[in-house]
Design a protein around this motif. Structure first.
Motif, PDB file in Angstrom:
ATOM      1  N   UNK A 330       0.799  -1.156  -0.111  1.00 26.29           N
ATOM      2  CA  UNK A 330       0.543  -0.206  -0.224  1.00 26.29           C
ATOM      3  C   UNK A 330       0.845   0.902   0.189  1.00 26.29           C
ATOM      4  N   UNK A 331       1.929   1.498   0.716  1.00 26.05           N
ATOM      5  CA  UNK A 331       2.674   2.548   1.129  1.00 26.05           C
ATOM      6  C   UNK A 331       3.767   2.649  -0.713  1.00 26.05           C
ATOM      7  N   UNK A 332       4.127   1.667  -1.197  1.00 23.63           N
ATOM      8  CA  UNK A 332       4.091   1.958  -2.461  1.00 23.63           C
ATOM      9  C   UNK A 332       3.475   2.334  -3.527  1.00 23.63           C
ATOM     10  N   UNK A 333       2.422   1.836  -2.943  1.00 26.46           N
ATOM     11  CA  UNK A 333       1.495   2.492  -4.610  1.00 26.46           C
ATOM     12  C   UNK A 333       1.061   4.011  -4.271  1.00 26.46           C
ATOM     13  N   UNK A 334       0.647   4.106  -2.247  1.00 26.71           N
ATOM     14  CA  UNK A 334       0.641   5.774  -1.968  1.00 26.71           C
ATOM     15  C   UNK A 334       1.594   6.125  -2.994  1.00 26.71           C
ATOM     16  N   UNK A 335       3.499   6.181  -3.106  1.00 25.45           N
ATOM     17  CA  UNK A 335       3.957   6.540  -3.216  1.00 25.45           C
ATOM     18  C   UNK A 335       4.045   7.255  -4.458  1.00 25.45           C
ATOM     19  N   UNK A 336       3.692   6.117  -5.089  1.00 21.66           N
ATOM     20  CA  UNK A 336       3.678   5.703  -6.366  1.00 21.66           C
ATOM     21  C   UNK A 336       2.388   6.782  -7.220  1.00 21.66           C
ATOM     22  N   UNK A 337       1.350   7.118  -6.854  1.00 21.54           N
ATOM     23  CA  UNK A 337       0.066   8.266  -7.143  1.00 21.54           C
ATOM     24  C   UNK A 337       1.227   8.673  -6.197  1.00 21.54           C
ATOM     25  N   UNK A 362      -6.348   4.657  -0.019  1.00 21.94           N
ATOM     26  CA  UNK A 362      -5.557   3.454   0.567  1.00 21.94           C
ATOM     27  C   UNK A 362      -4.729   3.832   1.812  1.00 21.94           C
ATOM     28  N   UNK A 363      -4.679   5.425   1.811  1.00 24.04           N
ATOM     29  CA  UNK A 363      -4.159   6.119   3.128  1.00 24.04           C
ATOM     30  C   UNK A 363      -5.509   5.587   4.330  1.00 24.04           C
ATOM     31  N   UNK A 364      -6.725   4.935   4.043  1.00 23.76           N
ATOM     32  CA  UNK A 364      -7.727   4.695   5.345  1.00 23.76           C
ATOM     33  C   UNK A 364      -7.898   3.344   4.753  1.00 23.76           C
ATOM     34  N   UNK A 365      -7.577   2.736   4.128  1.00 23.26           N
ATOM     35  CA  UNK A 365      -7.577   0.955   3.731  1.00 23.26           C
ATOM     36  C   UNK A 365      -7.420   0.261   5.583  1.00 23.26           C
TER      37      UNK A 365
END
Length: 377
Positions: A330-337, A362-365
């Motif tokens: 999730x953190x990797x996805x957030x950084x990409x976004x 993603x942060x609130x998942x």
């Protein structure tokens, strides 16, 4: 205070981790405190007051806490805190053998996996006219479970002050603190005794005394895990066996007396009395048989309970590892976004909003289990 959760067995309970035992696992720091004491001493009420849980509270003679249970976690003093509710060794619905088996399995499994308690609260009713045999027995078992080395992490809490006059309560408090067969020995070894007035502020102050304590292993944890003793060989197991042996001896003496009275009734041709005595004899013999059976099954059933707890712990650790992987993804996805969002100045407002919404999602998942010792009892 957090929303109340339904009454449940031990789940999502988190204790202070030993980092060496959790290499590679990101486990949030958590404070876990066990609450012990006799049936009806106010353990569940204390826990509910602090945590907003709704563990069942007994109003009659029957015990409501017949298993190890936990509160919902709550924030206090910047720490995430969980309280463990334990049954007293005078429970009306379950034998002392089963109580020791449950508590021992929970404590040994958590300790094997690097977790120790930050503190223990022992509840005592100041309203008790005197320290009864049942109260003494509960406290003796409590001491055997803890051992002397963990007493610096123990708070003895006297409650139900509203049921006595201040003078009478203070006199009992002095007696408890100064009598060599009551609380004096543990107070001299580092425990402290405080009053609880059944308010949230009072309960909060009691937990504050333990929140920053260095977690310590209990005696029974060291005996079972470090010294590889059978549960019957631990200090608590030996004390329980001794009490059972005394009770068997007492009942056998009573049976002998009843037999003599039955012979006298037979000689006097008093059939009604003889039948009544025969019933008493049968009840005593059944009680003796049950006690002896309890003594014999402690070790074998503890082994079964421990195996089940170990299997559940293995599942929990797998869940923790899976959650760590999911969190990293999730953190990797957030950084990409976030990179795409910074580079999207030429994109439409709608596209920028979509990226922000996805980052928020993603942060609130859901984070899954909070890395606790879950559902092992």
């Amino acid at each position: 205070m957090p929303d109340a959760e339904p009454r449940r067995p031990v789940s999502e309970a988190m204790t202070q981790p030993n980092t060496s035992a959790h290499a590679g696992l990101e486990v949030d720091e958590e404070i876990t405190i066990a609450v012990m004491g006799a049936t009806g001493s106010g353990k569940s009420t204390f826990i509910n007051t602090l945590s907003g849980s709704n563990l069942q509270v007994g109003n009659g003679l029957r015990s409501c806490t017949s298993a190890v249970e936990i509160s919902c976690s709550f924030q206090l003093f910047g720490r995430n805190i969980t309280l463990i509710d334990t049954p007293g060794f005078d429970d009306t619905t379950i034998s002392d053998t089963d109580i020791l088996k449950m508590i021992a399995a929970y404590l040994s499994t958590t300790y094997e996996n690097g977790y120790t308690l930050s503190g223990i609260i022992y509840m005592h009713r100041i309203s008790d006219f005197r320290m009864t045999g049942v109260s003494r027995r509960n406290f003796t078992m409590f001491r055997k479970l803890c051992g002397d080395s963990s007493l610096k992490n123990v708070v003895i809490v006297t409650n139900m002050w509203g049921e006595v006059t201040p003078e009478r309560g203070e006199a009992r408090e002095r007696e408890l603190a100064t009598d060599d067969i009551l609380f004096k020995p543990v107070l001299e070894k580092g425990a402290c005794m405080v009053r609880h007035d059944n308010t949230y502020a009072s309960a909060q102050e009691i937990v504050r005394r333990l929140a920053n304590k260095t977690p310590r292993a209990l005696c029974i944890q060291k005996e079972l895990v470090d010294e590889h003793k059978d549960v019957s060989e631990t200090a608590a197991g030996a004390e329980l066996s001794r009490e059972m042996a005394e009770l068997v001896a007492k009942h056998r003496a009573e049976i002998a007396q009843v037999k003599e009275e039955m012979r006298e009734a037979l000689r006097a041709k008093d059939e009604e009395t003889r039948e009544e005595l025969a019933k008493v004899r049968g009840e005593l013999e059944a009680h003796v048989k049950k006690i002896e059976n309890d003594r014999e099954r402690l070790s074998s059933e503890y082994a079964e309970e421990k195996k089940r707890a170990d299997e559940e712990m293995k599942k929990i650790r797998m869940d923790l590892e899976a959650e760590q992987v999911a969190r990293a993804q999730r953190q990797a996805q957030i950084e990409q976004l976030e990179v795409r969002l910074r580079d999207s100045t030429n994109n439409s407002a709608e596209e920028q909003k979509r990226l922000r919404d996805e980052i928020t999602r993603l942060n609130n998942a859901p984070r899954g289990r909070r890395g606790g010792i879950c559902s092992i009892m």
